[in-house]
Design an enzyme around this catalytic site. Structure first.
Site, mmCIF file in Angstrom:
data_model
loop_
_atom_site.group_PDB
_atom_site.id
_atom_site.type_symbol
_atom_site.label_atom_id
_atom_site.label_comp_id
_atom_site.label_asym_id
_atom_site.label_seq_id
_atom_site.Cartn_x
_atom_site.Cartn_y
_atom_site.Cartn_z
ATOM 1 N N HIS A 135 1.125 0.506 15.803
ATOM 2 C CA HIS A 135 0.823 -0.234 16.569
ATOM 3 C C HIS A 135 2.262 -0.509 17.484
ATOM 4 O O HIS A 135 2.434 -1.513 17.961
ATOM 5 C CB HIS A 135 0.714 -1.739 15.777
ATOM 6 C CG HIS A 135 -0.869 -1.555 14.888
ATOM 7 N ND1 HIS A 135 -1.560 -2.170 15.858
ATOM 8 C CD2 HIS A 135 -0.781 -1.388 13.809
ATOM 9 C CE1 HIS A 135 -2.687 -1.857 14.624
ATOM 10 N NE2 HIS A 135 -2.020 -1.568 14.168
ATOM 11 N N ARG A 154 0.557 -1.025 0.290
ATOM 12 C CA ARG A 154 -0.007 0.331 -0.174
ATOM 13 C C ARG A 154 0.998 1.471 -0.161
ATOM 14 O O ARG A 154 1.947 1.209 0.143
ATOM 15 C CB ARG A 154 -1.119 0.145 1.718
ATOM 16 C CG ARG A 154 -2.062 -1.071 1.580
ATOM 17 C CD ARG A 154 -2.715 -1.426 2.610
ATOM 18 N NE ARG A 154 -1.748 -2.120 3.401
ATOM 19 C CZ ARG A 154 -2.352 -2.339 4.766
ATOM 20 N NH1 ARG A 154 -3.054 -1.599 5.498
ATOM 21 N NH2 ARG A 154 -1.866 -2.676 5.584
ATOM 22 N N ASP A 168 -4.494 -11.195 14.253
ATOM 23 C CA ASP A 168 -3.467 -9.874 14.422
ATOM 24 C C ASP A 168 -3.678 -9.914 15.864
ATOM 25 O O ASP A 168 -2.714 -8.886 16.268
ATOM 26 C CB ASP A 168 -3.799 -9.076 13.402
ATOM 27 C CG ASP A 168 -4.836 -8.064 13.547
ATOM 28 O OD1 ASP A 168 -5.908 -8.705 14.039
ATOM 29 O OD2 ASP A 168 -5.597 -7.308 13.417
ATOM 30 N N TYR A 207 -0.182 4.165 10.546
ATOM 31 C CA TYR A 207 -0.206 2.707 11.516
ATOM 32 C C TYR A 207 0.933 2.219 12.125
ATOM 33 O O TYR A 207 2.603 2.096 11.474
ATOM 34 C CB TYR A 207 -0.877 1.344 11.089
ATOM 35 C CG TYR A 207 -1.824 1.368 10.606
ATOM 36 C CD1 TYR A 207 -3.086 2.144 11.204
ATOM 37 C CD2 TYR A 207 -2.024 1.189 8.963
ATOM 38 C CE1 TYR A 207 -4.398 1.192 11.300
ATOM 39 C CE2 TYR A 207 -3.618 1.011 8.769
ATOM 40 C CZ TYR A 207 -3.904 0.917 8.796
ATOM 41 O OH TYR A 207 -5.588 1.417 8.584
ATOM 42 N N GLU A 258 -4.461 4.021 14.050
ATOM 43 C CA GLU A 258 -5.140 2.730 15.388
ATOM 44 C C GLU A 258 -5.822 3.746 16.381
ATOM 45 O O GLU A 258 -6.665 3.093 16.964
ATOM 46 C CB GLU A 258 -4.537 1.733 15.391
ATOM 47 C CG GLU A 258 -2.933 1.482 16.260
ATOM 48 C CD GLU A 258 -2.337 1.941 15.923
ATOM 49 O OE1 GLU A 258 -1.862 2.834 14.734
ATOM 50 O OE2 GLU A 258 -1.508 2.461 16.509
ATOM 51 N N LYS A 308 2.369 1.313 7.257
ATOM 52 C CA LYS A 308 2.957 0.376 8.048
ATOM 53 C C LYS A 308 4.262 1.684 8.991
ATOM 54 O O LYS A 308 4.887 2.611 8.876
ATOM 55 C CB LYS A 308 3.228 -0.276 7.890
ATOM 56 C CG LYS A 308 2.594 -1.645 6.753
ATOM 57 C CD LYS A 308 1.858 -1.719 8.110
ATOM 58 C CE LYS A 308 1.824 -3.436 8.898
ATOM 59 N NZ LYS A 308 0.642 -3.060 9.839
HETATM 60 N N1 LIG Z 1 -5.882 -10.282 9.799
HETATM 61 C C1 LIG Z 1 -6.060 -8.756 9.217
HETATM 62 O O1 LIG Z 1 -5.880 -8.514 8.124
HETATM 63 C C2 LIG Z 1 -7.244 -8.138 9.472
HETATM 64 C C3 LIG Z 1 -7.691 -6.853 9.173
HETATM 65 C C4 LIG Z 1 -8.508 -6.334 9.608
HETATM 66 C C5 LIG Z 1 -8.924 -6.458 11.252
HETATM 67 N N2 LIG Z 1 -8.307 -7.809 11.513
HETATM 68 C C6 LIG Z 1 -8.740 -7.837 12.824
HETATM 69 O O2 LIG Z 1 -10.136 -8.382 13.023
HETATM 70 C C7 LIG Z 1 -10.614 -8.305 14.172
HETATM 71 C C8 LIG Z 1 -11.750 -8.343 14.074
HETATM 72 O O3 LIG Z 1 -12.238 -6.600 14.038
HETATM 73 P P1 LIG Z 1 -13.514 -6.126 14.389
HETATM 74 O O4 LIG Z 1 -13.041 -4.518 13.444
HETATM 75 O O5 LIG Z 1 -14.468 -6.423 12.977
HETATM 76 O O6 LIG Z 1 -13.915 -5.432 15.817
HETATM 77 P P2 LIG Z 1 -15.214 -5.375 16.078
HETATM 78 O O7 LIG Z 1 -14.859 -4.810 17.277
HETATM 79 O O8 LIG Z 1 -15.682 -3.955 14.972
HETATM 80 O O9 LIG Z 1 -15.657 -6.394 16.355
HETATM 81 C C9 LIG Z 1 -15.570 -7.199 17.086
HETATM 82 C C10 LIG Z 1 -16.769 -7.983 17.459
HETATM 83 O O10 LIG Z 1 -16.543 -9.290 18.115
HETATM 84 C C11 LIG Z 1 -18.031 -9.517 19.335
HETATM 85 N N3 LIG Z 1 -17.233 -9.613 20.230
HETATM 86 C C12 LIG Z 1 -16.268 -10.140 21.200
HETATM 87 N N4 LIG Z 1 -16.285 -11.029 21.848
HETATM 88 C C13 LIG Z 1 -17.432 -12.043 21.379
HETATM 89 C C14 LIG Z 1 -17.472 -12.930 21.881
HETATM 90 N N5 LIG Z 1 -16.692 -13.889 23.107
HETATM 91 N N6 LIG Z 1 -17.954 -14.014 20.805
HETATM 92 C C15 LIG Z 1 -18.609 -13.472 20.095
HETATM 93 N N7 LIG Z 1 -18.428 -12.254 19.971
HETATM 94 C C16 LIG Z 1 -17.498 -11.317 20.560
HETATM 95 C C17 LIG Z 1 -18.166 -7.660 19.295
HETATM 96 O O11 LIG Z 1 -19.091 -8.053 20.041
HETATM 97 C C18 LIG Z 1 -18.287 -7.046 18.111
HETATM 98 O O12 LIG Z 1 -19.382 -6.836 17.626
HETATM 99 C C19 LIG Z 1 -9.779 -7.545 14.663
HETATM 100 O O13 LIG Z 1 -8.816 -8.034 15.769
HETATM 101 C C20 LIG Z 1 -8.791 -6.875 13.780
HETATM 102 O O14 LIG Z 1 -7.801 -6.321 14.023
HETATM 103 C C21 LIG Z 1 -7.560 -8.353 11.411
#
Ligand SMILES: NC(=O)c1ccc[n+]([C@@H]2O[C@H](COP(=O)([O-])OP(=O)(O)OC[C@H]3O[C@@H](n4cnc5c(N)ncnc54)[C@H](O)[C@@H]3O)[C@@H](O)[C@H]2O)c1
Length: 370
Positions: A96, A15, A270, A94, A118, A75
């Site tokens: 972190h 990016r 992550d 970002y 973030e 990054k």
């Molecule tokens: N791997 C990647 O490339 C990448 C990219 C973007 C985001 N992410 C990650 O994805 C994850 C989710 O991000 P998001 O933006 O959707 O977060 P978000 O806060 O919008 O949604 C998280 C959801 O998880 C729910 N939750 C929490 N504990 C729970 C449980 N015990 N059971 C069921 N649901 C539960 C919450 O109520 C919430 O609705 C984060 O860790 C974020 O950093 C990863």
């Protein structure tokens, strides 16, 4: 103000911090933007488009960092970039920082004023610069899952939407936030049978209002998850407890009841992952199997679609970078609480408590040192 956009140097980072539309807007507001030659190439943005938009292309990263008053990146700076730090430089990217004490020390020592994407938080609690990457990862999770469900890729050989007369795939999404909602949208659109599990009932009500009978919502608990897994073809892990490690909602023993060749995509990787069997993987080596269940746990999924991700990211960063350029960091912080929340280091101090606490360091209230 003079702003600088260096080419990203982190491994596999494709990016770039600004697109030509950002340059034009900043140029029209009286600012100058320096772009390192080739910075946008991996996002299909050649130097000629930046020049057309009003940027000055400069040959080296050293020159961008030296002449710019504010650096706009994607990054966190890599060790090769630490030598470019200097007092008063604004760094917008970002970061972190919590698990990166070395970088934190360098920023503090060099008195760089670092604003982290973030931690910019609006008054309603939203994190506007994280949202677009969650949208990308959520949509990708189903795309990637559908691909790995194909037999030649190791999956159980099921077409996610089925065909008339044949069952579609069962898609189970843990967490109905930004990632989960976007995954649900894709899975419903492809014709899968979709279940979203969340512990927040209001979130489930919102999804139910939008999708009605197109998906099933279930309250999160061990029993429900165990039952849902037995029928799942594709599981998407999308839970988040802000600031904490992801809860391990799927334990290893639960895998034995799953179908062989089912696919699990742990987007929460992550934050450590929400499956006990998850370990971070890369785009070059993205999958592995545990008990016959395929795991995909890539921690920077958006880097696979840099064109979309760059535009999604810069759509969100644009108003904040304009405010920083127009007013300077100090005045922007006074006017805008969200930007104030973004400042992680200022003039030799850590100003974001969670970063200091996670590293056992001291911190100062930003307003006390501004
Ligand atoms: N791997 C990647 O490339 C990448 C990219 C973007 C985001 N992410 C990650 O994805 C994850 C989710 O991000 P998001 O933006 O959707 O977060 P978000 O806060 O919008 O949604 C998280 C959801 O998880 C729910 N939750 C929490 N504990 C729970 C449980 N015990 N059971 C069921 N649901 C539960 C919450 O109520 C919430 O609705 C984060 O860790 C974020 O950093 C990863």
């Amino acid at each position: 103000m003079i702003l600088g956009v260096p080419k990203e140097v982190k491994d596999h980072e494709t990016r770039v911090g600004m697109v030509p539309a950002n340059i034009t807007a900043l140029h029209e507001a009286g600012h100058k933007v320096l772009v390192q030659a080739g910075a946008g190439a991996a996002s299909s943005l050649p130097d000629s488009e930046y020049i057309h938009a009003g940027a000055e292309i400069v040959p080296s990263a050293a020159e961008v960092w030296k002449r710019a008053e504010m650096i706009v990146k994607v990054k966190e700076p890599q060790p090769a970039e630490y030598a470019f730090f200097r007092p008063g430089l604004i760094l917008f990217t970002y970061l972190h920082l919590a698990p990166l004490p070395g970088l934190t020390d360098e920023l503090v020592r060099a008195r760089v004023n670092a604003v982290a994407y973030e931690t910019i938080r609006e008054a309603d609690g939203s994190l506007p610069l994280l949202t677009p990457m969650s949208e990308v990862a959520g949509r990708m999770a189903v795309q990637v899952g559908a691909q790995y469900l194909e037999a030649p890729n190791g999956g159980r050989g099921i077409l996610i939407g089925g065909i008339p007369g044949v069952q579609p795939a069962n898609v189970v999404i843990l967490g109905g936030g930004v990632v989960g909602h976007n995954a649900a949208k894709m899975a419903v659109g492809l014709g899968a049978r979709v279940t979203v599990i969340d512990r927040n009932l209001n979130r489930l009500r919102e999804l139910d209002d939008v999708y009605a009978s197109s998906l099933v919502t279930l309250a999160s608990n061990v029993w429900t998850i165990r039952e849902a897994l037995r029928h799942a073809d594709l599981v998407v892990g999308a839970v988040l407890i802000p600031g904490a490690s992801a809860p391990k909602l799927i334990r290893r023993d639960m895998l034995s009841s799953m179908k062989k060749g089912a696919v699990m995509v742990d987007v929460s990787i992550d934050q450590g992952g929400c499956f006990e069997t998850s370990r971070a993987t890369t785009h070059t080596d993205p999958i592995y199997f545990v008990d016959g269940v395929l795991h995909y746990c890539v921690s920077n999924m958006p880097a696979a679609v840099p064109h979309t991700s760059t535009f999604g990211l810069t759509n969100a960063t644009a108003p904040y970078m304009m405010e920083l350029a127009n007013h300077g960091l100090e005045a922007a912080c006074e006017k805008n609480e969200a930007i104030r929340e973004g400042v992680n280091t200022y003039n030799g101090y850590i100003t974001y408590p969670a970063v200091a606490e996670s590293q056992g360091q001291t911190w100062k209230e930003l307003t006390a040192v501004l």
